[in-house]
Design a protein around this motif. Structure first.
Motif, PDB file in Angstrom:
ATOM      1  N   ALA A  82       0.831  -1.217   0.000  1.00  0.00           N
ATOM      2  CA  ALA A  82       0.000   0.000   0.000  1.00  0.00           C
ATOM      3  C   ALA A  82       0.857   1.255   0.000  1.00  0.00           C
ATOM      4  CB  ALA A  82      -0.945   0.010   1.200  1.00  0.00           C
ATOM      5  N   GLU A  83       2.068   1.165   0.555  1.00  0.00           N
ATOM      6  CA  GLU A  83       2.976   2.304   0.556  1.00  0.00           C
ATOM      7  C   GLU A  83       3.548   2.559  -0.834  1.00  0.00           C
ATOM      8  OE1 GLU A  83       6.040   2.143   3.482  1.00  0.00           O
ATOM      9  OE2 GLU A  83       4.687   1.714   5.144  1.00  0.00           O
ATOM     10  N   ASN A 140      -3.528   5.597   7.803  1.00  0.00           N
ATOM     11  CA  ASN A 140      -2.628   6.205   6.815  1.00  0.00           C
ATOM     12  C   ASN A 140      -3.333   6.687   5.547  1.00  0.00           C
ATOM     13  OD1 ASN A 140      -0.395   5.657   8.460  1.00  0.00           O
ATOM     14  ND2 ASN A 140      -0.155   3.614   7.602  1.00  0.00           N
ATOM     15  N   TYR A 141      -4.426   6.025   5.181  1.00  0.00           N
ATOM     16  CA  TYR A 141      -5.121   6.348   3.927  1.00  0.00           C
ATOM     17  C   TYR A 141      -6.620   6.413   4.216  1.00  0.00           C
ATOM     18  CZ  TYR A 141      -0.659   4.242   2.621  1.00  0.00           C
ATOM     19  OH  TYR A 141       0.672   3.915   2.560  1.00  0.00           O
ATOM     20  N   ARG A 142      -7.038   7.581   4.683  1.00  0.00           N
ATOM     21  CA  ARG A 142      -8.390   7.732   5.228  1.00  0.00           C
ATOM     22  C   ARG A 142      -9.487   7.337   4.247  1.00  0.00           C
ATOM     23  NH1 ARG A 142     -11.659   6.918   7.800  1.00  0.00           N
ATOM     24  NH2 ARG A 142     -12.876   7.985   9.360  1.00  0.00           N
ATOM     25  N   ASN A 143      -9.298   7.597   2.957  1.00  0.00           N
ATOM     26  CA  ASN A 143     -10.359   7.359   1.981  1.00  0.00           C
ATOM     27  C   ASN A 143     -10.299   5.971   1.341  1.00  0.00           C
ATOM     28  OD1 ASN A 143     -11.435   9.957   2.331  1.00  0.00           O
ATOM     29  ND2 ASN A 143      -9.936  10.819   0.911  1.00  0.00           N
ATOM     30  N   MET A 144      -9.351   5.155   1.728  1.00  0.00           N
ATOM     31  CA  MET A 144      -9.244   3.812   1.155  1.00  0.00           C
ATOM     32  C   MET A 144     -10.405   2.942   1.623  1.00  0.00           C
ATOM     33  SD  MET A 144      -6.014   1.172   1.309  1.00  0.00           S
ATOM     34  CE  MET A 144      -4.896   2.347   0.561  1.00  0.00           C
ATOM     35  N   HIS A 152      -0.852   2.920  -5.535  1.00  0.00           N
ATOM     36  CA  HIS A 152      -2.007   3.799  -5.303  1.00  0.00           C
ATOM     37  C   HIS A 152      -3.264   2.925  -5.255  1.00  0.00           C
ATOM     38  CE1 HIS A 152       0.396   7.384  -5.770  1.00  0.00           C
ATOM     39  NE2 HIS A 152       0.916   6.872  -6.874  1.00  0.00           N
ATOM     40  N   LEU A 192      -4.447   0.796   7.688  1.00  0.00           N
ATOM     41  CA  LEU A 192      -4.743   1.427   6.404  1.00  0.00           C
ATOM     42  C   LEU A 192      -5.592   2.677   6.594  1.00  0.00           C
ATOM     43  CD1 LEU A 192      -5.530  -1.665   4.139  1.00  0.00           C
ATOM     44  CD2 LEU A 192      -3.534  -0.169   3.988  1.00  0.00           C
ATOM     45  N   LYS A 193      -6.581   2.618   7.470  1.00  0.00           N
ATOM     46  CA  LYS A 193      -7.451   3.768   7.718  1.00  0.00           C
ATOM     47  C   LYS A 193      -6.689   4.907   8.384  1.00  0.00           C
ATOM     48  CE  LYS A 193     -11.465   2.492   6.111  1.00  0.00           C
ATOM     49  NZ  LYS A 193     -12.205   3.276   5.091  1.00  0.00           N
ATOM     50  N   ASP A 248      -7.024   1.812  -4.162  1.00  0.00           N
ATOM     51  CA  ASP A 248      -8.328   2.393  -3.829  1.00  0.00           C
ATOM     52  C   ASP A 248      -9.144   1.474  -2.927  1.00  0.00           C
ATOM     53  OD1 ASP A 248      -8.162   4.809  -5.537  1.00  0.00           O
ATOM     54  OD2 ASP A 248      -8.112   3.342  -7.161  1.00  0.00           O
TER      55      ASP A 248
END
Length: 540
Positions: free
Chosen positions: A46-47, A75-79, A50, A72-73, A52
């Motif tokens: 994931a790092e 680091n990547y709020r919209n994932m 990109h 994941l949430k 989704d």
């Protein structure tokens, strides 16, 4: 059709293969970007990718699906994360909801289940992306933001942070019309009375002061006004400089109205008139200079810099935006941009007849600017000025106005090349520092890109870009490479158990260490050691 990147995560290879083979992901609007066999590997992917949407099993070694979802949430709020499990456990489902997983599915999962869930997720992503790209919404937001953007642009012009062609370009973009034959800047400053400290109240008073002044000036003179801290700034747009008397009269009336209506003394500090928008920075600075005299002359009146410092008209005042244009071109421009900035600078000088003393003043200001940017790159004066560095303060004696353009081209070209070389060296130094830090700290299981960036004092985004460009791989991949290289050395030179070696190279979970090792070398650590022993026996 919009395609979204999908990551599949399951510790059973046959499950991954089945999901890849049986589901037509592209028909659903998804591109299979990668697969992972555990949460730790998925997090590392994931790092680098990109992603989704992540579809993950809940029960996996090294890092389970719920922990993966939480990280994941973070680091990547919209994932979007979809979790599936063979356990009909209410606690698992509740935790998944708490972590804002899109769905919690129970095994066995049918193609129909997958299609329904991902069709729904595709619609949600489409809507989110559409909102971001919605031209009407963007246009509405842009319109609402225009007043604030115009104020920022005006302060950038007045303070000299925006100059040259950018001024006209950005004024056109922000639909900001300041057409006039000449301009003058005035600062309205609410004063405090004897023994009083206006403090925050002074900033509050700027609001009614601005409204009152605008109401009075409207229909009388063209102007643009803005607030900046405890100042109300007016830029007057005049047909000619003869209108200055009218401006001074109106400002005097505003000072009297403020005393009567707002019951506060207001000083109106006024700069000299200028011919171009790009010269507003000079008029603003003159207004600031005039404002400094309010402590001597008293507030509640108009203070015109021409009245206080009439000798200013006898001196050339090279607009600082010319220096900034030139310095900007030297720092980040190419040869063409630098030559154009030098030409503009020289044209500005040639338009004014300049005395020897004025030339000396201008030259010293120019040298100061060049020294400042040179020192920011830790350059010595010899690196900046060459053979005249020993007496750079007296360079104006050796370089005439006629020779100035050629000399500037030589110095600026040298600086541009030096800066480019220094930036390359800086990038190399940063990468080398990162390598050294990783080499010293690879044993620490909590070593991360964030901790390394804190040590280097750079942002994660900048570091990631530079490191991958210089090294050819991401931080995670490089750290794994270093750890495994040291693990191989320990396998070769010691009799330590695998779990001991795992901990020695930064892995808290021996099984995960074995997994990563096997993925890299094709065999487990123990078999690798055995192969080394067999090889040594053959050689002996």
């Amino acid at each position: 059709m919009e395609m979204y990147n999908l990551l599949l995560v399951d510790d059973e290879a046959d499950v991954l293969q089945a999901m890849k083979r049986k589901i037509d992901w592209e028909a659903l609007g998804f591109c299979l970007a990668g697969t992972a066999e555990n949460g730790q590997e998925a997090l590392e992917l994931a790092e680098q990718l990109h992603i989704d949407v992540v579809l993950t099993d809940i029960k996996m070694p090294y890092m389970d699906g719920l922990t993966l979802c939480r990280k994941l949430k973070e680091n990547y709020r919209n994932m979007k994360v979809v979790i599936y499990s063979g356990f009909d456990d209410f606690e698992f489902a509740r935790e998944a909801v708490h972590l804002e997983a899109e769905e919690y599915l129970l095994k066995p999962i049918s193609a129909k289940d997958i299609t329904e869930v991902f069709t729904r997720i595709k619609g949600k992503l489409d809507q989110e992306f559409s909102e971001y790209r919605n031209l009407n919404k963007l246009s509405e937001y842009y319109r609402k933001s225009l007043p604030a953007m115009r104020e920022q642009l005006m302060m950038g012009i007045l303070e000299g942070r925006i100059s040259g062609d950018r001024v006209r370009s950005m004024m056109e973009t922000y639909e900001m019309k300041l057409d006039a034959s000449c301009y003058v800047v005035s600062i309205l400053y609410p004063e405090s009375g004897p023994g009083e400290d206006m403090g925050q109240n002074g900033q509050f008073m700027t609001l009614p002061l601005k409204e009152m002044a605008q109401d009075y000036l409207r229909e009388r003179v063209d102007f643009y006004s803005t607030l900046f801290l405890d100042q109300v700034i007016f830029v007057f747009m005049l047909h000619d400089k003869e209108e200055m008397d009218k401006v001074l009269y109106h400002l005097d009336q505003i000072c009297k109205m403020s005393a009567r209506v707002l019951q506060i003394p207001v000083t109106a500090a006024v700069g000299l008139a200028c011919d171009q928008v790009e010269e507003l920075r000079t008029s603003y600075q003159e207004a600031l200079n005039a404002l400094e005299y309010h402590t001597i002359l008293g507030g509640g009146q108009v203070i015109y810099i021409h009245d206080i410092e009439p000798s200013l008209k006898d001196f050339i005042s090279p607009a600082e935006y010319d220096f900034q244009n030139l310095i900007h071109a030297v720092k980040v421009g190419d040869r063409k941009e630098t030559d154009a900035a030098i030409a503009d600078f020289m044209n500005n000088i040639r338009k004014t007849s300049i005395s020897p003393s004025q030339y000396q003043l201008l030259f010293m200001e120019l040298l100061t600017e060049l020294v400042k940017i040179g020192r920011s790159y830790k350059l010595h004066t010899k690196q900046i000025f060459g053979e005249h560095s020993g007496s750079w303060q007296e360079l104006y004696k050796y370089i005439s106005i006629e020779d100035l353009e050629g000399w500037l081209q030589e110095v600026c070209t040298n600086l541009r090349h030096t800066f480019r070389h220094e930036r390359r060296d800086s990038t190399a130094r940063l990468t080398e520092q990162a390598r050294e830090y990783i080499e010293e700290h690879y044993r620490e299981n909590d070593l991360s890109a964030d901790s390394l960036c804190r040590y280097l004092n750079v942002t994660a985004a900048y570091f990631s870009t530079i490191f991958k460009k210089e090294v050819g791989m991401s931080f995670v991949a490089y750290l794994t490479k270093i750890r495994l290289e040291h693990a191989v050395e320990l396998l070769r030179t010691t009799e330590d158990k695998t779990y001991v070696i795992a901990e020695a190279v930064g892995y808290t979970e021996p099984n995960y260490f074995s997994y990563v090792f096997k993925k890299q070398y094709g065999i487990s650590p123990s078999k690798y050691r055995t192969s080394l022993s067999d090889e040594e026996r053959k050689q002996s």
